[in-house]
Design an enzyme around this catalytic site. Structure first.
Site, PDB file in Angstrom:
ATOM      1  N   LYS A 116       0.994  -1.236  -0.028  1.00  0.00           N
ATOM      2  CA  LYS A 116      -0.089  -0.001   0.058  1.00  0.00           C
ATOM      3  C   LYS A 116       0.843   1.386   0.016  1.00  0.00           C
ATOM      4  O   LYS A 116       0.454   2.358  -0.540  1.00  0.00           O
ATOM      5  CB  LYS A 116      -0.955  -0.052   1.190  1.00  0.00           C
ATOM      6  CG  LYS A 116      -1.945  -1.111   1.027  1.00  0.00           C
ATOM      7  CD  LYS A 116      -2.959  -1.127   2.188  1.00  0.00           C
ATOM      8  CE  LYS A 116      -4.272  -1.816   2.085  1.00  0.00           C
ATOM      9  NZ  LYS A 116      -3.947  -3.213   1.834  1.00  0.00           N
ATOM     10  N   GLU A 200      -2.879   6.511   7.898  1.00  0.00           N
ATOM     11  CA  GLU A 200      -3.586   7.521   7.086  1.00  0.00           C
ATOM     12  C   GLU A 200      -4.667   8.437   8.006  1.00  0.00           C
ATOM     13  O   GLU A 200      -5.128   7.880   9.064  1.00  0.00           O
ATOM     14  CB  GLU A 200      -4.537   6.669   5.973  1.00  0.00           C
ATOM     15  CG  GLU A 200      -3.775   6.063   4.732  1.00  0.00           C
ATOM     16  CD  GLU A 200      -4.884   5.276   3.852  1.00  0.00           C
ATOM     17  OE1 GLU A 200      -5.904   5.224   4.367  1.00  0.00           O
ATOM     18  OE2 GLU A 200      -4.481   5.031   2.935  1.00  0.00           O
ATOM     19  N   HIS A 235     -14.464  -3.451   8.745  1.00  0.00           N
ATOM     20  CA  HIS A 235     -13.742  -3.394   7.545  1.00  0.00           C
ATOM     21  C   HIS A 235     -13.877  -4.523   6.573  1.00  0.00           C
ATOM     22  O   HIS A 235     -13.338  -4.534   5.378  1.00  0.00           O
ATOM     23  CB  HIS A 235     -12.165  -3.062   7.658  1.00  0.00           C
ATOM     24  CG  HIS A 235     -11.801  -1.842   8.701  1.00  0.00           C
ATOM     25  ND1 HIS A 235     -11.987  -0.728   8.469  1.00  0.00           N
ATOM     26  CD2 HIS A 235     -11.322  -2.068   9.961  1.00  0.00           C
ATOM     27  CE1 HIS A 235     -11.590   0.013   9.122  1.00  0.00           C
ATOM     28  NE2 HIS A 235     -11.198  -0.768  10.348  1.00  0.00           N
ATOM     29  N   GLU A 275      -9.528   0.751  -5.650  1.00  0.00           N
ATOM     30  CA  GLU A 275     -10.312   1.310  -4.572  1.00  0.00           C
ATOM     31  C   GLU A 275     -10.200   2.708  -4.134  1.00  0.00           C
ATOM     32  O   GLU A 275      -8.872   3.233  -4.102  1.00  0.00           O
ATOM     33  CB  GLU A 275     -10.096   0.416  -3.463  1.00  0.00           C
ATOM     34  CG  GLU A 275     -10.673  -1.166  -3.688  1.00  0.00           C
ATOM     35  CD  GLU A 275     -10.597  -1.758  -2.438  1.00  0.00           C
ATOM     36  OE1 GLU A 275     -10.032  -1.605  -1.311  1.00  0.00           O
ATOM     37  OE2 GLU A 275     -11.101  -2.951  -2.425  1.00  0.00           O
ATOM     38  N   GLU A 293      -6.476   2.081  -2.652  1.00  0.00           N
ATOM     39  CA  GLU A 293      -5.560   0.805  -2.974  1.00  0.00           C
ATOM     40  C   GLU A 293      -6.084   0.151  -4.240  1.00  0.00           C
ATOM     41  O   GLU A 293      -7.114   0.467  -4.814  1.00  0.00           O
ATOM     42  CB  GLU A 293      -5.401  -0.359  -1.826  1.00  0.00           C
ATOM     43  CG  GLU A 293      -6.587  -0.776  -1.802  1.00  0.00           C
ATOM     44  CD  GLU A 293      -6.776  -1.609  -0.349  1.00  0.00           C
ATOM     45  OE1 GLU A 293      -6.327  -1.201   0.788  1.00  0.00           O
ATOM     46  OE2 GLU A 293      -7.237  -2.873  -0.528  1.00  0.00           O
ATOM     47  N   ARG A 297      -6.578  -8.406  -8.709  1.00  0.00           N
ATOM     48  CA  ARG A 297      -7.554  -9.878  -8.910  1.00  0.00           C
ATOM     49  C   ARG A 297      -8.817  -9.846  -9.036  1.00  0.00           C
ATOM     50  O   ARG A 297      -9.372  -8.186  -9.146  1.00  0.00           O
ATOM     51  CB  ARG A 297      -7.013 -10.474  -7.583  1.00  0.00           C
ATOM     52  CG  ARG A 297      -7.682 -10.013  -6.384  1.00  0.00           C
ATOM     53  CD  ARG A 297      -7.677 -10.703  -5.099  1.00  0.00           C
ATOM     54  NE  ARG A 297      -7.700  -9.947  -3.937  1.00  0.00           N
ATOM     55  CZ  ARG A 297      -8.983  -9.458  -3.580  1.00  0.00           C
ATOM     56  NH1 ARG A 297     -10.023  -9.766  -4.325  1.00  0.00           N
ATOM     57  NH2 ARG A 297      -8.893  -8.688  -2.488  1.00  0.00           N
TER      58      ARG A 297
END
Length: 626
Positions: A116, A200, A235, A275, A293, A297
């Site tokens: 990240k 963050e 999350h 995202e 991020e 996939r």
């Protein structure tokens, strides 16, 4: 076109890939662990290879065995699905080095976006907006604490190699930072083998917006519009939809263009998701949406994109891996209607969403929804893997139509005896803010018990169930406890009737009104199953010769689920206060702290770090303070 394909995964995503492979005439090879020997994906594949023990680290995470299985069966290509090794660049390189086709992005792209901190730096260079935070190499507690203080609380600690909601902690005050960091680093090391983190700024009214992108080996990259994944618990996404509610054309253009720009920055090939986090405090605006991020996939929630675009994303993956160009140009891809997906998990919302394991004696999907699943009636939900039972996906012309369709599906979905979150999903879909599109990732937490506790069936529902039990139960007639005998539906209501609902005695006054629950006779054990508000209840005769379980409140700390003791924070004989952390239990790669129920002394301590424990095992006992 690829002629044979090994799927390096299990469960619903393996079954999903097999379905498209069969449609394209591709031979599908499955792999399986000890626990999955009789799994649905194994039976649906053309061939299956055993690769090891039940824990993922002994099977699905051993790349060498997966590659050997492909070579043994003559498979040309490997599809990683999602999770496990799907974003492991070393595994992708090993597949290619073995002369096999990797159905995914090139390893360099995986590496570029897999961490990240590096990904955010790359996006800054590509002029993609990112959230403010700390991405540095200094991982000392002192430096991370200092940077968090500088950013200003609340902050979010995130594992640099994280994903799937794991390795993330919100911190609201400086004094909470050290404990949260240690827990996050342990979970990151356990889940990803990398305990590094970034910090963050935590957005107080965040929405999770993501864009599906797709690239080919001919230099083409397109987007397939956005999804909203703001309905999250710890999350972890539970409801996803497309398109995002309240997204106007200007904001959609900006976020989709940023996603394509991000994909081009790493020469992306295959299916990927960019995202973003949006500040939804004043609606969705292009200048308040930031890169978070990239997932290199196929996503769990890809079906909602398929439903609104008419595209089979797995088919596109296989065609691109075969060297074909993308089947459609950007201008040929359009949004049609609205799609919503709900993740049905084997978990108990009333007990803090603890995983629920065991045999699915009843699993009945009676509606018209698309159901992506890797289990069926008779399958076993094991403690070794993610507890998702199925994904339920609906598509309507308008969002409110799709919501109504999904609630109708959940109102008849019958699962027993494994506990599920179906009732929780039913109530969430009916929430006023959700219905109006007023979404943010904190909505579920704010609603609390309004969403997690299942209301009992009505007296009318229980009356219908007792009538069936009295009249139609196989074998000996059930003796339903009530004040008057000879009950029939054409008789006047009687008082003091009683039945057993999920093992608890429930008394009610007979009510001959309309049935409001979905009724499912469970003839195997002579009980009736009622689905009320999405939740399944087992109704049986109320016995008077049994005793309830041991009363709570004696200070015994029992394991709420099978797992591993991560840490023990107290010693035998130590004085503790109510709410104090006693130990930490890990199950399914998620940590849960077990705390003291009241002020007292640790009388017994049976837990040791690293020990594996079973559900209801005694871990400690606290004696009340005098």
């Amino acid at each position: 076109m690829i002629q044979s394909l090994l799927i390096a995964n299990r469960g619903e995503i393996a079954c999903r890939i097999i379905r498209t492979a069969r449609k394209l005439g591709i031979r599908a090879v499955a792999v399986y662990s000890d626990a999955d020997a009789n799994a649905l994906h194994v039976r649906e594949a053309d061939q299956a290879v055993h690769i090891g023990g039940s824990p993922a680290r002994e099977s699905y995470l051993i790349g060498e065995r997966i590659i050997a299985a492909a070579q043994q069966t003559g498979a040309e290509a490997i599809h990683p699905g999602y999770g496990f090794l799907s974003e492991n660049a070393d595994f992708a390189e090993a597949v290619i080095a073995a002369g096999l086709i990797w159905v995914g992005p090139n390893p360099a792209s995986i590496r570029a976006m897999g961490l990240k901190d590096a990904a955010k730096k790359l996006m800054q260079d590509a002029r993609v907006p990112v959230t403010p935070g700390y991405l540095g190499e200094d991982q000392s507690l002192e430096r991370l604490q200092r940077e968090a203080d500088k950013i200003g609380y609340p902050v979010l600690i995130k594992a640099v190699a994280g994903g799937g909601g794991k390795g993330m902690r919100r911190v609201d005050a400086a004094e909470e930072f050290a404990d949260a960091l240690a827990s996050c680093q342990r979970e990151a090391a356990s889940s990803f083998g990398d305990d590094r983190v970034l910090i963050e700024k935590y957005i107080l009214a965040p929405r999770h917006i993501e864009v599906q992108v797709f690239g080919d080996t001919h230099g083409n990259i397109v987007h397939l519009f956005e999804r909203d994944c703001s309905m999250q618990r710890r999350h972890q996404k539970v409801i996803e939809e497309a398109p995002a509610p309240g997204m106007d054309k200007q904001a959609r253009f900006a976020v989709c263009e940023a996603a394509v720009k991000a994909a081009r920055a790493v020469n992306y090939v295959g299916a990927g998701t960019i995202e973003f986090i949006a500040d939804a405090s004043h609606g969705l605006h292009a200048d308040r949406i930031w890169f978070m991020e990239m997932n290199t996939r196929l996503q769990v929630e890809h079906p909602v994109t398929e439903e609104i675009t008419g595209v089979d994303l797995v088919e596109w993956q296989l065609r691109v891996a075969s060297g074909e160009p993308l089947p459609l140009r950007q201008e040929q891809i359009a949004i049609n209607g609205h799609a919503i997906e709900a993740r049905l998990y084997a978990e108990d919302p009333a007990r803090g969403f603890l995983p629920s394991t065991g045999k699915l004696e009843v699993l009945d999907f009676p509606g018209d929804a698309r159901v992506d699943t890797g289990v069926e009636a008779g399958s076993v939900i094991s403690p070794f893997y993610d507890p998702m039972i199925a994904k339920l996906i609906v598509h309507g012309e308008q969002r409110d139509e799709a919501i109504a369709m999904l609630r109708a599906e959940l109102s008849q979905l019958t699962v027993w005896p494994v506990r599920t979150n179906a009732g929780f999903l039913f109530r969430l879909l009916g929430d006023g803010a959700f219905a109006q599109g007023q979404l943010d990732t904190g909505l579920i937490e704010r609603r609390g018990e309004d969403l997690t506790f299942d209301p009992l069936p009505t007296a009318a529902d229980l009356t219908h169930a007792t009538y069936w039990l009295e009249q139609d139960m196989p074998g000996e007639t059930a003796h339903i406890a009530h004040g008057l005998d000879g009950f029939r539906l054409n008789r006047a209501p009687v008082a003091a009737r009683a039945v057993s609902v999920n093992g608890e005695r429930v008394t009610f006054e007979a009510d001959h009104g309309d049935l409001s629950s979905h009724f499912y006779p469970h003839e195997r054990d002579g009980s009736a199953l009622l689905v009320h508000g999405g939740a399944t209840f087992r109704v049986s005769e109320a016995r008077t010769d049994g005793a309830a379980g041991a009363a709570a409140g004696d200070g015994s700390i029992l394991a709420p689920m099978p797992g591993r003791i991560v840490s023990v924070e107290v010693a035998e004989g130590q004085v503790v206060s109510a709410g104090q952390k006693l130990l930490v239990l890990e199950a399914m790669k998620m940590e849960q702290a077990l705390t003291a129920p009241f002020d007292g002394i640790v009388e017994t301590l049976a837990a040791t770090p690293g020990a594996q424990v079973q559900v209801d095992a005694l871990l400690a006992k606290v004696a009340k303070a005098e």
